[in-house]
Write a protein that holds these residues in place. Structure first.
Motif, PDB file in Angstrom:
ATOM      1  N   ARG A  12      27.160   6.268  -5.375  1.00  0.00           N
ATOM      2  CA  ARG A  12      26.904   5.016  -4.724  1.00  0.00           C
ATOM      3  C   ARG A  12      27.896   4.857  -3.455  1.00  0.00           C
ATOM      4  N   ASN A  41      25.998   6.708  -0.612  1.00  0.00           N
ATOM      5  CA  ASN A  41      24.933   5.808  -0.038  1.00  0.00           C
ATOM      6  C   ASN A  41      25.309   4.457   0.713  1.00  0.00           C
ATOM      7  N   PRO A  69      22.546  -2.001  -4.731  1.00  0.00           N
ATOM      8  CA  PRO A  69      22.993  -0.743  -4.654  1.00  0.00           C
ATOM      9  C   PRO A  69      22.035   0.469  -4.431  1.00  0.00           C
ATOM     10  N   TYR A  70      22.335   1.384  -3.555  1.00  0.00           N
ATOM     11  CA  TYR A  70      21.719   2.440  -3.239  1.00  0.00           C
ATOM     12  C   TYR A  70      20.342   2.140  -2.229  1.00  0.00           C
ATOM     13  N   GLU A  82      23.343  -1.602   0.308  1.00  0.00           N
ATOM     14  CA  GLU A  82      24.596  -2.208   0.044  1.00  0.00           C
ATOM     15  C   GLU A  82      25.561  -1.219   0.987  1.00  0.00           C
ATOM     16  N   LEU A 129      31.123  -2.643  -1.107  1.00  0.00           N
ATOM     17  CA  LEU A 129      31.708  -1.846  -2.049  1.00  0.00           C
ATOM     18  C   LEU A 129      32.860  -1.941  -2.178  1.00  0.00           C
TER      19      LEU A 129
END
Length: 285
Positions: free
Chosen positions: A62, A65, A230-231, A234, A239
């Motif tokens: 995560r 990314n 997310p992914y 984001e 984050l």
């Protein structure tokens, strides 16, 4: 026989401006208090994690990314700003038309406008039911809540950096240089590519680096239009906030440390470009 004594090493060149010691002391004290101490705290906290823990947190899928989206969209937006920023600076410098001063003032609006307001305005325009988004949706183009929307937001906040970096250098280029090139038989394309652009290259690269650095750390104008999936959309600054809200301080520290390292490298590149520009064009001592 005369023996010449070695010259005494001097820390600074003599200057007619007094107060060097006081000014240097205040500058270093302010630098340490505002910049070095907080960054040292981040570096110390990161080192306390241990290399294995730090590497595990920094290479989380995560996190990778989010970093990819942040730096990738910032790079694309900076490239777009270079193209349109140079064109806009050229129009403002080389042409005189009604409303030029208004357009010149509007370039600085992203500096004064709160980034959250910009994000809300862009989301309202490019959302599927927005003025522009409703026209793009039937074409299969989705801007809001995608990385494309992040690029649009970063173009908005980064354009002034390119324009204000290139514009002063462009104003110093004498029109007689262009006229001389035309007299010698150069076409318009040759005049731009071989006469104008080489002199503007350092300023263009500096503007690109500044827009890229701003885009990497941008938060307010991005979180509204990004959707924060997310992914998917984001960004790394968001984050970090999420990890802090989860009280996962080691993960937030690791992400912040990675961004700090990359930011330091970018600033080093910017300073190198500026120093090269000064040496090439004789600016500074």
């Amino acid at each position: 026989m005369t023996i010449s004594l070695p010259q005494r090493w001097q820390f600074r060149q003599p200057s007619v401006i007094p107060g060097f010691g006081l000014a240097l002391g205040v500058t270093l004290s302010w630098l340490v208090l505002i910049i070095l101490i907080p960054l040292s705290g981040l570096a110390w906290r990161s080192s306390a994690l241990g290399w294995s823990t730090f590497w595990t947190l920094a290479t989380d899928q995560r996190t990778l990314n989010a970093l990819k989206i942040s730096f990738g969209t910032a790079f694309v937006a900076a490239l777009a700003n270079v193209v349109f920023g140079v064109l806009l600076a050229w129009v403002l410098v080389r042409y005189r038309f009604f409303g030029r001063r208004v357009i010149d003032a509007m370039v600085d609006l992203p500096f004064a406008l709160p980034t959250a307001v910009a994000g809300i305005a862009l989301t309202t325009l490019y959302a599927p039911n927005g003025w522009i988004g409703s026209l793009l949706t039937p074409l299969g183009i989705k801007v809001a809540f995608t990385p494309l929307g992040i690029v649009f937001a970063l173009i908005f906040v980064g354009l002034p950096f390119v324009v204000r970096t290139v514009q002063p250098i462009m104003e110093e280029i004498d029109r007689e240089v262009e006229e001389a090139a035309a007299t010698l038989g150069a076409t318009r394309f040759q005049t731009v590519s071989r006469v104008l652009l080489p002199g503007l290259a350092p300023a263009v690269l500096t503007g690109f680096a500044l827009a890229f650095a701003r885009g990497v750390g941008e938060y307010g104008s991005v979180i509204f239009i990004a959707g924060n999936l997310p992914y998917v959309s984001e960004i790394a600054p968001l984050l970090i906030v999420i990890r802090l809200e989860e009280f996962n301080y080691p993960a937030a520290t690791a992400i912040a440390a990675v961004m700090l390292i990359i930011s330091f490298v970018m600033l080093l590149v910017i300073n190198s470009i500026q120093a090269w520009s000064r040496r090439r064009y004789g600016y500074g001592a």
